[in-house]
Structures are given as C-alpha cells and as structure tokens.
Design a protein around this motif. Structure first.
Motif, short mmCIF file in Angstrom:
data_model
loop_
_atom_site.label_atom_id
_atom_site.label_comp_id
_atom_site.label_asym_id
_atom_site.label_seq_id
_atom_site.Cartn_x
_atom_site.Cartn_y
_atom_site.Cartn_z
N ALA A 26 -5.22 -1.84 -12.30
CA ALA A 26 -4.02 -1.70 -11.48
C ALA A 26 -4.18 -0.61 -10.42
O ALA A 26 -4.85 0.40 -10.63
CB ALA A 26 -2.81 -1.39 -12.35
N THR A 27 -3.53 -0.83 -9.29
CA THR A 27 -3.35 0.19 -8.26
C THR A 27 -1.85 0.35 -8.06
O THR A 27 -1.14 -0.63 -7.85
CB THR A 27 -4.01 -0.21 -6.94
OG1 THR A 27 -5.42 -0.33 -7.14
CG2 THR A 27 -3.75 0.84 -5.86
N VAL A 28 -1.37 1.58 -8.14
CA VAL A 28 0.05 1.87 -8.04
C VAL A 28 0.28 2.70 -6.78
O VAL A 28 -0.38 3.72 -6.56
CB VAL A 28 0.56 2.64 -9.27
CG1 VAL A 28 2.03 3.00 -9.11
CG2 VAL A 28 0.33 1.83 -10.54
N GLU A 29 1.21 2.27 -5.96
CA GLU A 29 1.53 2.99 -4.72
C GLU A 29 3.02 3.29 -4.68
O GLU A 29 3.84 2.38 -4.70
CB GLU A 29 1.13 2.17 -3.50
CG GLU A 29 1.42 2.85 -2.18
CD GLU A 29 1.06 1.98 -0.99
OE1 GLU A 29 1.46 2.33 0.13
OE2 GLU A 29 0.38 0.96 -1.20
N LEU A 30 3.36 4.57 -4.66
CA LEU A 30 4.77 4.96 -4.59
C LEU A 30 5.29 4.69 -3.19
O LEU A 30 4.81 5.26 -2.22
CB LEU A 30 4.94 6.43 -4.95
CG LEU A 30 4.53 6.86 -6.36
CD1 LEU A 30 4.91 8.30 -6.61
CD2 LEU A 30 5.16 5.96 -7.42
N GLU A 31 6.28 3.83 -3.09
CA GLU A 31 6.88 3.49 -1.81
C GLU A 31 8.00 4.47 -1.47
O GLU A 31 8.16 4.88 -0.34
CB GLU A 31 7.44 2.06 -1.87
CG GLU A 31 8.28 1.63 -0.69
CD GLU A 31 7.44 1.24 0.51
OE1 GLU A 31 8.03 0.97 1.57
OE2 GLU A 31 6.22 1.21 0.39
N SER A 103 2.28 9.84 1.05
CA SER A 103 1.80 8.70 0.28
C SER A 103 1.28 9.18 -1.06
O SER A 103 0.87 10.34 -1.19
CB SER A 103 0.69 7.95 1.04
OG SER A 103 -0.47 8.75 1.15
N ALA A 104 1.31 8.30 -2.03
CA ALA A 104 0.76 8.59 -3.36
C ALA A 104 0.24 7.28 -3.94
O ALA A 104 1.01 6.34 -4.15
CB ALA A 104 1.81 9.20 -4.27
N THR A 105 -1.07 7.22 -4.18
CA THR A 105 -1.70 6.01 -4.70
C THR A 105 -2.43 6.35 -5.99
O THR A 105 -3.25 7.28 -6.02
CB THR A 105 -2.70 5.42 -3.69
OG1 THR A 105 -2.01 5.16 -2.46
CG2 THR A 105 -3.29 4.13 -4.21
#
Length: 221
Positions: A26-31, A103-105
C-alpha cells in the motif's frame, strides 16, 4: 523568507501508518487532515489495495470512528476517515511550530513529508517538537523559496477546501441530495449560514481561478 523542508518519519508517526503495516504494497497519501474537538477527520488516498479490504481493516480498528469511500480512480481510493482524537505528535508539532504540511506519503518504509515554514526557524521548531513527542524525523532537504513568484491563481483556503470536500463526500451534490447545509454545518461545528458562506466563497474562488473568462488583454480564442 519561506523555507521548504523534506523529512522522513517512522511509520507510526501518523495513525494511518497501520495500513502500510497490514498491507505492505500500500501507498497512503494524506489529502487533508482536520483535527476537531472530539475526533480527527482525514481525507486519505490509498493505492495498490482493494477499497473493500482497506475499509474493512480500518473499521476493525478500535480507534476508528467512521470510514467512508469518497472517490475511486483506477487503483487509487479516496476515503474520509474519522478516528477518536488521542492526539498526534506530528500534527501537534505542526500547529505549535506554525509550519504547514504540504504533503505526506506513507509506504512500508515510512513517511515522506514536505512542510513549509514562513521562516527557517519554524522548520527547526517543527523538528524539535517532533522529537519532544517521541517522533524522530530525518531531514532530507531544506531550501528557501528564493526567486519563486506567487501564483496568479487564488487558491481556496483550508476551510473552504474542507467545506467543498465534506459536501461532496456526504452527497450534497448528488441527485437527489443526500444531505443538507444544516447537517454539514453541524459536522464542522459552525452555523448553517457560516457554512453556506464558506461553500459559496469556495465555489467563487474555484471559478475565478480555473473557469473565469479571459481578460481583454488575453483575448478570446
């Protein structure tokens, strides 16, 4: 002078790091992250994992207050996620140091975050406050925004962005509508009139930024 910084953080720096622990691909990106009085509302993109699997996993977590699928593009899924507010050291460090999370990934290897401070000291304060909270950031890049030109397009504010996303996620634009302004306003703790103004200003900003007619100097093609 504004300063941009890139940090890497351990996976447990954000609560949603558990997704990458459970699903290694998984790759999680805080929108968008919206701390409130009793919960933390997050808009988060998750890639490379079926939406149903992510929703089931998040719903099984003891600190989950709610999960809703908002959008899906190919193998990317946007969720609105509510968690009980037990605090988050990184978010508190951002607020206390007056820095902005750009951004935060997150991946299995950890989080890569980009922050901006109006002055370089703000970035240093962010680093220090993270360490006080038990989070060990690693600085990867640091530079001043020398020579950058301000955008001619006006961006929506954080509050307007939250209102627009909340209205969309709750079916305000559906036909027939699945919610109303009073319910949306109650969710963010403001009056119906204040929420309506916030939504209206967000519309106007988006139209002026992306859909406005060209000026006389620009001409019409």
């Amino acid at each position: 002078m504004a300063t941009l910084a890139e940090f890497t953080l351990p996976l447990d720096a954000f609560p949603l790091g558990v997704v990458c622990e459970e699903f290694p691909d998984a790759t999680v990106e805080l929108e968008r992250v919206v701390p409130t009085a009793d919960a933390m509302r997050q808009y988060v993109w998750v890639e490379h994992v079926p939406a149903e699997s992510i929703a089931t996993f998040l719903e099984s977590q003891t600190d989950t207050a709610g999960v809703k699928l908002v959008d899906q593009v190919d193998d990317r899924t946007l969720f609105r996620y509510h968690s009980d507010s037990d605090g988050c050291g990184v978010l508190e460090a951002l607020v206390d140091s007056d820095t902005t999370l750009l951004s935060a990934t997150g991946t299995r290897a950890g989080w890569r975050v980009h922050v901006r401070g109006d002055v370089q000291q703000a970035v240093a304060d962010f680093d220090e406050r993270c360490r006080r909270a038990g989070v060990q950031p690693t600085l990867r890049d640091l530079h001043a925004t020398v020579g950058t030109q301000p955008s001619q397009r006006t961006a929506v504010t954080d509050a307007q962005r939250e209102a627009l996303l909340l209205a969309y996620a709750n079916g305000y634009y559906a036909d027939p509508r699945e919610t109303n302004l009073s319910e949306l306003a109650a969710e963010v703790g403001i009056s119906r009139q204040a929420f309506a103004r916030r939504l209206s200003r967000g519309y106007r900003t988006l139209v002026e930024s992306h859909l406005a007619l060209p000026t006389a100097d620009e001409g019409v093609s």
